[in-house]
Structures are given as structure tokens and as C-alpha cells.
Write a protein that holds these residues in place. Sequence first.
Motif, PDB file in Angstrom:
ATOM      1  N   ARG A 127       0.727  -1.317  -0.089  1.00  0.00           N
ATOM      2  CA  ARG A 127      -0.140  -0.076  -0.221  1.00  0.00           C
ATOM      3  C   ARG A 127       1.442   0.912  -0.041  1.00  0.00           C
ATOM      4  O   ARG A 127       1.425   1.430   0.777  1.00  0.00           O
ATOM      5  CB  ARG A 127      -0.876   0.337   1.341  1.00  0.00           C
ATOM      6  CG  ARG A 127      -1.629  -0.955   1.131  1.00  0.00           C
ATOM      7  CD  ARG A 127      -2.145  -1.207   2.450  1.00  0.00           C
ATOM      8  NE  ARG A 127      -3.423  -1.904   2.876  1.00  0.00           N
ATOM      9  CZ  ARG A 127      -4.813  -2.174   3.503  1.00  0.00           C
ATOM     10  NH1 ARG A 127      -4.709  -1.360   4.568  1.00  0.00           N
ATOM     11  NH2 ARG A 127      -5.256  -3.629   3.796  1.00  0.00           N
ATOM     12  N   HIS A 128      -0.032   1.995  -0.472  1.00  0.00           N
ATOM     13  CA  HIS A 128       1.405   3.048  -0.472  1.00  0.00           C
ATOM     14  C   HIS A 128       2.994   3.066  -0.667  1.00  0.00           C
ATOM     15  O   HIS A 128       4.134   3.345  -0.119  1.00  0.00           O
ATOM     16  CB  HIS A 128       0.853   4.201   0.244  1.00  0.00           C
ATOM     17  CG  HIS A 128      -0.128   5.218   0.305  1.00  0.00           C
ATOM     18  ND1 HIS A 128      -1.024   5.636  -0.749  1.00  0.00           N
ATOM     19  CD2 HIS A 128      -1.485   3.797   0.553  1.00  0.00           C
ATOM     20  CE1 HIS A 128      -2.751   5.988  -0.493  1.00  0.00           C
ATOM     21  NE2 HIS A 128      -2.616   5.188   0.382  1.00  0.00           N
ATOM     22  N   SER A 129       3.579   2.354  -1.942  1.00  0.00           N
ATOM     23  CA  SER A 129       4.723   1.948  -1.806  1.00  0.00           C
ATOM     24  C   SER A 129       4.970   1.196  -3.261  1.00  0.00           C
ATOM     25  O   SER A 129       4.246   1.242  -4.630  1.00  0.00           O
ATOM     26  CB  SER A 129       4.605   0.195  -1.152  1.00  0.00           C
ATOM     27  OG  SER A 129       4.314   0.921  -0.286  1.00  0.00           O
ATOM     28  N   SER A 130       6.127   0.988  -3.552  1.00  0.00           N
ATOM     29  CA  SER A 130       6.993   1.216  -4.971  1.00  0.00           C
ATOM     30  C   SER A 130       8.203   0.052  -4.466  1.00  0.00           C
ATOM     31  O   SER A 130       8.972  -0.159  -3.339  1.00  0.00           O
ATOM     32  CB  SER A 130       7.769   2.089  -5.359  1.00  0.00           C
ATOM     33  OG  SER A 130       9.339   2.684  -4.081  1.00  0.00           O
ATOM     34  N   ILE A 131       8.232  -1.166  -5.380  1.00  0.00           N
ATOM     35  CA  ILE A 131       8.953  -2.358  -5.568  1.00  0.00           C
ATOM     36  C   ILE A 131       9.507  -2.437  -7.038  1.00  0.00           C
ATOM     37  O   ILE A 131       9.298  -2.279  -7.603  1.00  0.00           O
ATOM     38  CB  ILE A 131       8.394  -3.547  -5.605  1.00  0.00           C
ATOM     39  CG1 ILE A 131       7.192  -4.140  -4.173  1.00  0.00           C
ATOM     40  CG2 ILE A 131       8.848  -4.372  -5.761  1.00  0.00           C
ATOM     41  CD1 ILE A 131       6.315  -4.768  -4.402  1.00  0.00           C
TER      42      ILE A 131
END
Length: 221
Positions: free
Chosen positions: A131-135
Motif C-alpha cells: 500500500r502506497h509503496s514501490s517495488i
Amino acid sequence: MTTGNSGNTPAQRIGHRERDATVERLRVAAGEGQITFEELETRMEAALAARTAEDIVALVADLPMPAGGPSSVLEPAAPAHLAVRHGKVERLGAWRVPEEITLELRHSSCALDLRTPPLPANGVRITVDARHSSIKILVAHGAAVEMDNIARGHSATKDRQARAVSALNGPPIVLTGTLQHSSIRILRPGEGLFGRLSQRRQRRAQLSAASGHSRALPPAL
């Protein structure tokens, strides 16, 4: 630049082999948690631009001496559960990749290097809850990456270079799970940090070759 050599002894020059070996050592250090991703970026750029042995020594002077090679027989790596809130998690360089990886991210970033380490023969399954993250996931050029079973809520998954792959090879990398206001980006050679550094080195080689060619041309009449 002061090199520390006595008298007028010139500093020892290095070539691509020494630079590449230093980059690999830095990646291993990052995988072991000895340096951060930001330090890895900075030191890799410096390593690829290094001209002398002393430039290289300065980049690895604070790192422990590399241990002997890994055992030829290793137990399977245990499943990895990486949970982060308002932070970041990285697995870079040489690390033992398990068959099962679970990412639980909240307002965080994640970088996984699946390019250099040998992958499990059965492949890698990555379950994502972000959630509300980047990978960002670094893979080999021909790696088979599947993201069809990811539920996306105001999110995006990108593998821009996948269409340029003529033949898939290696163990499969399968991503499942849920993204909410998040993103997954697959980076193949030529993209991102490592791609930029490689392209920069190629440009330097091309400029050097062009410079040598121009010097060899006869003067215009």
C-alpha cells in the motif's frame, strides 16, 4: 592528485577487469548489508570511473576481506518475509534467493536483485501486499516474469523490456498478491541504475574509439 607513491613513480593503472571485480565486490557488500543502496550507487559510479589501483582501494578499504567461496552444497534458503512500514528493504548483490518471498509494505520501497544470484530451480514466487509503496525487481534479460494474478487498485506494474526478449530462459519468477496505490517495476539490463552505468561505460568506449579514429585520419587538403 596525491597518490602516496614515493618519488615520481606513477600510479598503477587499471582496466575493465579490475573495475568489474570491484563492482561485484560492492554488490556482495550491499547484499550482506555492509553498505546501503545509496552507497552502492555512489561507489559503483566511482569504480567504473576509476583509473588507478589506489582509486579502487579507496572504495573498498572499509569493507571486510571477502571470505572463501560459498560451499558447493547449500541447504535450500528459508522463505523470506519482508515487512516494512515507512521505510525501505533491499536485497542486492550476492544473496541466497528462496523459493518463497513475501513482501508486506506500507508507505515503503523495496529493491530485489534476482539477476546475479542463482535462482532456485523451481523458480521464485513473490507474494505482495503493498500500500502506497514501490517495488523494483532486477532480473536477467531473458527472465520469465509473470504478474497476471496481481490485483491492482490505483496501481501499476511495468516490464517495459519484456517485448524485446526473444526467448525466455531460467526459472520462472511469479508475482501474486495485492497492490493499493503502489507500483512494481521489472528492471532488465539497460534500465535503471545498472543500465545507466553500463550505457555510460559504452559511451566512454565509443568516444575513445572515435577519438583514436580521428587521430588516424590524414589531414584534409
